[in-house]
Design a protein around this motif. Structure first.
Motif, PDB file in Angstrom:
ATOM      1  N   ARG A  84      36.408 -12.468  31.710  1.00  0.00           N
ATOM      2  CA  ARG A  84      37.215 -11.420  31.082  1.00  0.00           C
ATOM      3  C   ARG A  84      36.937 -11.434  29.589  1.00  0.00           C
ATOM      4  O   ARG A  84      36.952 -12.487  28.960  1.00  0.00           O
ATOM      5  CB  ARG A  84      38.692 -11.674  31.340  1.00  0.00           C
ATOM      6  CG  ARG A  84      38.986 -11.561  32.834  1.00  0.00           C
ATOM      7  CD  ARG A  84      40.429 -11.389  33.106  1.00  0.00           C
ATOM      8  NE  ARG A  84      40.896 -10.230  32.360  1.00  0.00           N
ATOM      9  CZ  ARG A  84      42.167 -10.048  32.020  1.00  0.00           C
ATOM     10  NH1 ARG A  84      43.051 -10.934  32.342  1.00  0.00           N
ATOM     11  NH2 ARG A  84      42.532  -8.982  31.349  1.00  0.00           N
ATOM     12  N   LEU A  85      36.702 -10.269  29.042  1.00  0.00           N
ATOM     13  CA  LEU A  85      36.377 -10.160  27.631  1.00  0.00           C
ATOM     14  C   LEU A  85      37.628  -9.783  26.842  1.00  0.00           C
ATOM     15  O   LEU A  85      38.523  -9.113  27.362  1.00  0.00           O
ATOM     16  CB  LEU A  85      35.283  -9.106  27.426  1.00  0.00           C
ATOM     17  CG  LEU A  85      33.981  -9.396  28.176  1.00  0.00           C
ATOM     18  CD1 LEU A  85      33.003  -8.251  27.998  1.00  0.00           C
ATOM     19  CD2 LEU A  85      33.370 -10.684  27.696  1.00  0.00           C
ATOM     20  N   PRO A  86      37.690 -10.177  25.582  1.00  0.00           N
ATOM     21  CA  PRO A  86      38.905  -9.932  24.811  1.00  0.00           C
ATOM     22  C   PRO A  86      38.986  -8.526  24.214  1.00  0.00           C
ATOM     23  O   PRO A  86      39.703  -8.321  23.248  1.00  0.00           O
ATOM     24  CB  PRO A  86      38.811 -10.989  23.705  1.00  0.00           C
ATOM     25  CG  PRO A  86      37.364 -11.195  23.518  1.00  0.00           C
ATOM     26  CD  PRO A  86      36.757 -11.031  24.888  1.00  0.00           C
ATOM     27  N   TYR A  87      38.268  -7.553  24.733  1.00  0.00           N
ATOM     28  CA  TYR A  87      38.360  -6.207  24.212  1.00  0.00           C
ATOM     29  C   TYR A  87      38.426  -5.220  25.373  1.00  0.00           C
ATOM     30  O   TYR A  87      37.999  -5.515  26.478  1.00  0.00           O
ATOM     31  CB  TYR A  87      37.193  -5.838  23.284  1.00  0.00           C
ATOM     32  CG  TYR A  87      36.015  -6.764  23.310  1.00  0.00           C
ATOM     33  CD1 TYR A  87      35.847  -7.717  22.335  1.00  0.00           C
ATOM     34  CD2 TYR A  87      35.070  -6.699  24.330  1.00  0.00           C
ATOM     35  CE1 TYR A  87      34.770  -8.577  22.348  1.00  0.00           C
ATOM     36  CE2 TYR A  87      33.994  -7.553  24.348  1.00  0.00           C
ATOM     37  CZ  TYR A  87      33.853  -8.490  23.353  1.00  0.00           C
ATOM     38  OH  TYR A  87      32.790  -9.337  23.371  1.00  0.00           O
ATOM     39  N   ARG A  91      31.419  -4.993  25.513  1.00  0.00           N
ATOM     40  CA  ARG A  91      31.141  -5.774  24.302  1.00  0.00           C
ATOM     41  C   ARG A  91      30.264  -4.990  23.346  1.00  0.00           C
ATOM     42  O   ARG A  91      30.471  -4.998  22.144  1.00  0.00           O
ATOM     43  CB  ARG A  91      30.443  -7.078  24.693  1.00  0.00           C
ATOM     44  CG  ARG A  91      30.127  -7.947  23.504  1.00  0.00           C
ATOM     45  CD  ARG A  91      29.378  -9.198  23.922  1.00  0.00           C
ATOM     46  NE  ARG A  91      29.095 -10.023  22.778  1.00  0.00           N
ATOM     47  CZ  ARG A  91      28.093  -9.831  21.942  1.00  0.00           C
ATOM     48  NH1 ARG A  91      27.276  -8.825  22.126  1.00  0.00           N
ATOM     49  NH2 ARG A  91      27.901 -10.639  20.914  1.00  0.00           N
ATOM     50  N   LYS A  92      29.280  -4.290  23.870  1.00  0.00           N
ATOM     51  CA  LYS A  92      28.359  -3.523  23.040  1.00  0.00           C
ATOM     52  C   LYS A  92      29.122  -2.445  22.254  1.00  0.00           C
ATOM     53  O   LYS A  92      28.897  -2.257  21.059  1.00  0.00           O
ATOM     54  CB  LYS A  92      27.286  -2.882  23.916  1.00  0.00           C
ATOM     55  CG  LYS A  92      26.230  -2.126  23.154  1.00  0.00           C
ATOM     56  CD  LYS A  92      25.176  -1.598  24.100  1.00  0.00           C
ATOM     57  CE  LYS A  92      24.109  -0.823  23.362  1.00  0.00           C
ATOM     58  NZ  LYS A  92      23.115  -0.285  24.272  1.00  0.00           N
ATOM     59  N   GLU A  93      30.037  -1.774  22.934  1.00  0.00           N
ATOM     60  CA  GLU A  93      30.806  -0.740  22.256  1.00  0.00           C
ATOM     61  C   GLU A  93      31.763  -1.341  21.234  1.00  0.00           C
ATOM     62  O   GLU A  93      31.969  -0.785  20.156  1.00  0.00           O
ATOM     63  CB  GLU A  93      31.588   0.081  23.280  1.00  0.00           C
ATOM     64  CG  GLU A  93      30.694   0.938  24.159  1.00  0.00           C
ATOM     65  CD  GLU A  93      31.447   1.522  25.342  1.00  0.00           C
ATOM     66  OE1 GLU A  93      32.605   1.119  25.574  1.00  0.00           O
ATOM     67  OE2 GLU A  93      30.874   2.373  26.027  1.00  0.00           O
ATOM     68  N   ALA A  94      32.351  -2.495  21.556  1.00  0.00           N
ATOM     69  CA  ALA A  94      33.296  -3.116  20.639  1.00  0.00           C
ATOM     70  C   ALA A  94      32.597  -3.642  19.397  1.00  0.00           C
ATOM     71  O   ALA A  94      33.112  -3.520  18.286  1.00  0.00           O
ATOM     72  CB  ALA A  94      34.038  -4.247  21.335  1.00  0.00           C
ATOM     73  N   ASN A  98      32.990   1.512  14.588  1.00  0.00           N
ATOM     74  CA  ASN A  98      33.452   2.894  14.652  1.00  0.00           C
ATOM     75  C   ASN A  98      32.261   3.827  14.830  1.00  0.00           C
ATOM     76  O   ASN A  98      31.315   3.793  14.059  1.00  0.00           O
ATOM     77  CB  ASN A  98      34.206   3.236  13.363  1.00  0.00           C
ATOM     78  CG  ASN A  98      34.940   4.535  13.462  1.00  0.00           C
ATOM     79  OD1 ASN A  98      34.962   5.153  14.518  1.00  0.00           O
ATOM     80  ND2 ASN A  98      35.537   4.940  12.359  1.00  0.00           N
ATOM     81  N   ARG A  99      32.307   4.658  15.839  1.00  0.00           N
ATOM     82  CA  ARG A  99      31.181   5.536  16.128  1.00  0.00           C
ATOM     83  C   ARG A  99      31.354   6.908  15.486  1.00  0.00           C
ATOM     84  O   ARG A  99      30.468   7.729  15.536  1.00  0.00           O
ATOM     85  CB  ARG A  99      31.020   5.683  17.638  1.00  0.00           C
ATOM     86  CG  ARG A  99      30.809   4.313  18.309  1.00  0.00           C
ATOM     87  CD  ARG A  99      30.531   4.426  19.754  1.00  0.00           C
ATOM     88  NE  ARG A  99      29.350   5.171  20.079  1.00  0.00           N
ATOM     89  CZ  ARG A  99      28.104   4.737  20.015  1.00  0.00           C
ATOM     90  NH1 ARG A  99      27.879   3.527  19.593  1.00  0.00           N
ATOM     91  NH2 ARG A  99      27.100   5.496  20.376  1.00  0.00           N
TER      92      ARG A  99
END
Length: 145
Positions: A84-87, A91-94, A98-99
């Protein structure tokens, strides 16, 4: 004689005086008492070593106790779930940050969206200014034409 010499701290004259001046029964009793003390120290050291081995064994068993030996049980380990990831998103998007690009407080472009038209001002493309023939070759001197 060694016992008396050891008790007197290696002083030969004092050991001779104790041997000649004291009774043999007293010396024998002292020697037996010292042998008993040495035996007690050996027993205590062995007990301490055994306790330390028990503590070390418990520490090792406690460390690896939560791990099952699937080979000994004759089975295969259960399939693992992905961590489980913390976001919330990938991960790549996090990590990408800001996009959305802003100019003067207004959202003008979203990175990675090929269908969206950019609201950046379109400028006339510059060709680099290299049009036509270069006429300054003569300034290099003779032999460089």
């Amino acid at each position: 004689a060694r016992h008396v010499l050891r008790c007197e701290g290696g002083d030969v004259q004092a050991a001779i005086e104790v041997l000649l001046g004291g009774s043999l029964e007293t010396l024998e009793e002292e020697m037996r008492a010292e042998q008993q003390r040495a035996a007690q120290l050996e027993v205590a050291a062995a007990a301490q070593q055994q306790r330390q081995r028990k503590v070390d064994r418990r520490r090792v068993l406690g460390r690896y106790d939560a791990q099952r030996d699937f080979d000994a049980e004759g089975g295969a380990p259960p399939p693992l779930e992905p961590p489980r990831l913390p976001y919330a998103q990938s991960r790549k998007e996090a990590v990408g940050g800001n996009r959305t690009m802003y100019r003067d407080g207004e959202a003008v472009y979203v990175k990675g969206n090929p269908k969206q038209e950019s609201k950046w001002e379109k400028k006339e493309e510059w060709d680099g200014g290299s049009t036509g023939r270069v006429k300054t070759k003569g300034k290099r001197g003779p032999g460089w034409r």
